[in-house]
Design an enzyme around this catalytic site. Structure first.
Site, mmCIF file in Angstrom:
data_model
loop_
_atom_site.group_PDB
_atom_site.id
_atom_site.type_symbol
_atom_site.label_atom_id
_atom_site.label_comp_id
_atom_site.label_asym_id
_atom_site.label_seq_id
_atom_site.Cartn_x
_atom_site.Cartn_y
_atom_site.Cartn_z
ATOM 1 N N ARG A 40 0.846 -1.200 0.208
ATOM 2 C CA ARG A 40 0.053 0.011 -0.108
ATOM 3 C C ARG A 40 0.905 1.394 -0.082
ATOM 4 N NH1 ARG A 40 -4.569 0.532 4.435
ATOM 5 N NH2 ARG A 40 -5.143 -1.894 3.572
ATOM 6 N N HIS A 86 -8.223 -3.822 -7.558
ATOM 7 C CA HIS A 86 -7.991 -3.311 -6.473
ATOM 8 C C HIS A 86 -9.052 -3.199 -5.529
ATOM 9 C CE1 HIS A 86 -5.311 -0.521 -4.113
ATOM 10 N NE2 HIS A 86 -6.401 0.544 -3.953
ATOM 11 N N TYR A 130 -18.747 12.666 -12.979
ATOM 12 C CA TYR A 130 -18.784 14.225 -13.843
ATOM 13 C C TYR A 130 -17.529 14.153 -14.750
ATOM 14 C CZ TYR A 130 -22.710 15.357 -11.034
ATOM 15 O OH TYR A 130 -23.891 15.400 -10.391
#
Length: 863
Positions: A40, A86, A130
């Site tokens: 990570r 993921h 968006y």
């Protein structure tokens, strides 16, 4: 102790195993921490990516979301990456994508974003439904050759798909874009660098495996941030390069502008890395409200699509340089970053220096090139094997056709081909699948040419695999292509501190002319820009000034030296010559208040050039001798001026109604001469003036009779030096040289003797200099006209004469400054373009056609 009931066998038998809770927690936490470290928080040393970045780019590539395809919705990419590779929250994936598309976050953008991706003011990006994304070209270069078995693949979280362990990047992404992350018990903070510089450094490393860090720094100069700025001081950067841990201080960039109304304002146009502009704006306003910074009248943000522009209006009495230093001190306009190069090497965290990081990338690229070449060789050999079968079939075309026609099934035909012509199963199958059009004459020739080409390729690939030098050359060639495609200029400037700068390696040593105007504008110009003229010439333009301004001080020094500036109020300031802005001979220069913190009601009166303030023997055996307009003289050891301070120091306490006039450097064994406006001069030994501290007032050097009279200059001449003569210059351009022995030694504080005959024609005395025949003389008028002449052209005359005309001037003009140049220069420089026209018919009087001969000297007259 706790009970472990996880074991089914134990439960069946009714047994309980007791476990130490401390050991259980320790084991579980170590497993968790290693999962965070490896999976990570820390980047891989090879491609510079954390798993989430790698998965995002790989997922977009698998979607075909490349730079030449239409944008895809961010939500679609996030869902695909999260569902396939993921298994974490969508926010972690989207935040990663957003950062890779923000030009103020990443030095080299990896994702091309369309829509609202936030701002440097800290505005949040639009929701993922968006915005739209696709890969940048540079990101695709990191995915090149992924299909050629160049890197290992591993199963995804549910074992249904494969993902790459590392990307076969051609870009040294770890250092180009940097990385930061906090793991368990460790953190990483790697600065971004310039890609072109990294490629140059990698080339140097490939050419010389034993290269040192110092040699690498010549190529990879320092971090290079996406937001620009200035790296202030290099020592921390160098330490980071050498050890993997260091500290880099970054400043924003500020310009000063003057409005038409004459008000000063500061423009912040670049910020330190990761600094929020809106927060900085609020911080500056708060500092002003809390009166931590005074002198600011308004702060406003005028940024637009053309660039950043944070405007700070200054009050009239404010000094720009002081405000800038306060902004650096109290706000985030100056920020420090800790360099901590912790990366994963073969799955283990390590701290690595610059050389080790570059070496790791070169080793990785060598592995990628080797594996790619092996893959291409295997594929080429497969292709060659099939083409060889085609050639055999073409050589026995009729028999092959007959055998296939007489076979009842494809399997029988394949067996027949293998038996009859010695073909392999792969070759026989390929022949059976051969299209009939390949049997035409033209196609048969193409097959033969293709086979010859593929055999040449196989030979080349085997040569590469057998020669490490060839593989390294391929790496260099690919890096050069990367630099050509994606390299750019450095954005972040490097500003070396005086203590760590090796000035001789950076700035060429040359003599420069330093000019300071009456209104306080300063510049440096190469001494060669001023050509030598004959005595009596008209002169050349020495600097463009305002109508009310003129050149007041003119000084010659080396770019490597330190200048000591003494003001009329008795303050001393320091400035390196190379820090003085360079300008053309006709330029106005820069306001000195922008360079040193001189109050607006004070001005420069004297300048001393010191070669090295760190030379202990020199500073403890030399003195600064100061004199004032009212005839006060004072001597102080140079050592007291050897520790520069930003706000200057007090050099002499000046009485009310008096001003500091002159400052000279002496060796303690000089003779001092002071001259006054009415034409008198005094000569006395330096030893009669005892040395005092910086704050002392001083003692009387010469008697000044009335309020209209005043001291115009002072010289300090070594009494062992018999080559020097005394040069005096009057306001109307008359001057002469006189042997120093014509001035008898008197007691300090006397009236002195006549040094020039002052008449209405000559005007009062305005300058006294000590000169030799090897010197040049430079005279500047208030109109801006400058003339340079050889001292040898000015003949010696007695004390009581009025001298000869040195420069012709208009009736309304007067001499503003007179300076001595220590070495005579050749007449090699012509006037600047257009200057000859302005001064046509005036000049040297040689045969070059510049001008007619100079005016004939006037006859000396006795007083």
């Amino acid at each position: 102790m706790i009970e472990n009931t996880d074991n089914q066998d134990n439960q069946k038998e009714g047994r309980i195993v007791q476990v130490n809770i401390e050991e259980q927690m320790k084991t579980a936490y170590i497993d968790y921490s290693m999962s965070v470290i490896v999976g990570r928080a820390l980047p891989d040393a090879r491609d510079g990516f954390k798993p989430v970045h790698r998965r995002v780019l790989f997922g977009m590539n698998e979607l075909g979301n490349t730079h030449n395809k239409p944008y895809k919705k961010s939500a679609r990419v996030v869902g695909d990456v999260m569902g396939k590779y993921h298994p974490h929250g969508d926010a972690s994936v989207y935040d990663t994508m957003v950062r890779m598309a923000q030009p103020w976050s990443l030095r080299y953008l990896l994702i091309d974003g369309q829509g609202n991706f936030g701002s440097i003011d800290g505005d949040m990006p639009a929701a993922m439904r968006y915005t739209e994304v696709r890969l940048q070209k540079i990101a695709e270069a990191m995915l090149d050759d992924l299909d050629k078995e160049t890197v290992d693949f591993t199963l995804n979280f549910d074992d249904t798909l494969e993902e790459p362990v590392v990307l076969p990047t051609r870009i040294p992404n770890l250092l180009a874009n940097g990385a930061s992350g906090i793991a368990v018990g460790m953190a990483t903070n790697i600065m971004p660098h310039n890609l072109s510089e990294l490629v140059d450094g990698l080339h140097a490393m490939i050419d010389n495996k034993d290269i040192t860090i110092d040699e690498l720094i010549k190529h990879v100069k320092a971090p290079d941030f996406p937001t620009g700025g200035i790296i202030y001081g290099f020592e921390g950067v160098k330490q980071g390069f050498e050890t993997g841990r260091g500290r880099v201080v970054v400043r924003g960039k500020i310009n000063s502008e003057t409005t038409k109304a004459g008000k000063e304002k500061l423009i912040i146009y670049e910020l330190p890395y990761q600094i929020n502009k809106a927060v900085l704006h609020q911080k500056i306003a708060q500092l002003v409200n809390d009166k931590v910074i005074e002198g600011i009248s308004d702060v406003r943000d005028e940024s637009d699509r053309d660039g950043m522009r944070l405007v700070i209006d200054l009050k009239r009495e404010a000094i720009p340089n002081v405000i800038i230093n306060q902004l650096y001190k109290y706000s985030e306009l100056q920020t420090s970053y800790g360099i901590n190069n912790v990366v994963l090497v073969k799955g283990r965290p390590r701290v690595m220096n610059l050389k080790e990081l570059l070496a790791e990338f070169v080793e990785f690229r060598h592995e990628v090139v080797t594996r790619r070449t092996q893959y291409e060789l295997r594929e080429a050999e497969k292709k060659a094997h099939i083409l060889a079968g085609y050639l055999i079939a073409l050589d026995h075309l009729d028999e092959v056709i007959a055998l296939i026609r007489n076979s009842s099934t494809p399997e029988i035909a394949r067996e027949g081909l293998m038996t009859s012509f010695g073909l392999s199963e792969i070759q026989a199958k390929a022949i059976l699948e051969l299209r009939l059009q390949r049997l035409t004459g033209m196609e048969r020739d193409k097959i033969r040419e293709e086979y010859e080409d593929i055999m040449k390729l196989i030979g080349r690939l085997k040569e590469i695999l057998g020669d490490e030098g060839l593989r390294m050359q391929i790496i260099k060639d690919e890096l050069a292509e990367v630099k050509k495609k994606f390299g750019d200029e450095r954005r972040t400037e490097i500003q070396y501190l005086a203590a760590e700068m090796r000035i001789e390696d950076i700035i060429a040593e040359e003599d420069v002319v330093i000019t300071i105007s009456h209104l306080g504008y300063i510049k440096r110009t190469s001494a060669y820009d001023y050509r030598q003229q004959k005595r009596g010439g008209r002169g050349a333009i020495g600097g463009k000034t305002r109508d009310t301004d003129y050149i007041e001080h003119l000084f010659v020094a080396s770019t490597h030296h330190t200048m000591l500036f003494f003001t009329e109020k008795g303050r001393c300031y320091w400035l390196k010559v190379y820090e003085i802005p360079e300008g053309e001979k006709q330029s106005k220069g820069r306001a000195i208040q922008n360079l040193i913190t001189i109050p607006s009601d004070d001005k420069i009166r004297a300048i001393i050039d010191i070669k090295d303030l760190g030379d202990k023997d020199f500073i403890n055996n030399h003195y600064i001798v100061l004199c004032t307009r009212n005839g006060i003289i004072k001597k102080t050891l140079l050592e007291e001026f050897s520790r520069p301070r930003q706000n200057g120091v007090n050099a002499i306490t000046v009485n009310e109604g008096d001003q500091l006039l002159e400052a000279k450097l002496t060796n303690g064994n000089s003779e001092i001469m002071m001259a006054i406006r009415s034409g008198r001069a005094i000569r006395f030994p330096e030893k009669t003036v005892r040395d005092t501290g910086r704050g002392a007032i001083g003692v009387r050097g010469i008697e000044v009779d009335n309020e209209k009279d005043e001291v115009v200059g002072m010289i300090c001449v070594d009494k062992e030096d018999k080559t020097r003569t005394v040069l005096v210059v009057s306001e109307k351009g008359f001057g002469k040289r006189t042997d120093i022995e014509e001035y008898r030694i008197t007691n300090r504080g006397g009236k002195g003797v006549k040094t020039i005959s002052v008449t209405e024609k000559t005007g009062p005395l305005i300058a006294i200099l000590d000169v030799t025949e090897t010197n040049d003389l430079m005279i500047t008028c208030k109109s801006g006209i400058t003339i340079r002449m050889a001292i040898a052209d000015i003949r010696e005359a007695g004390r009581a004469t009025q001298g000869v005309r040195l420069i012709r001037m208009d009736d309304s003009d007067e001499i503003a400054a007179v300076a001595r140049l220590d070495e005579q220069e050749e007449e090699v420089e012509l006037l600047a373009e257009g200057e000859a026209t302005e001064n046509e018919g005036e000049g040297t009087g040689d045969d070059s056609g510049d001008a007619p001969a100079a005016e004939t000297p006037e006859t000396d007259t006795e007083a």
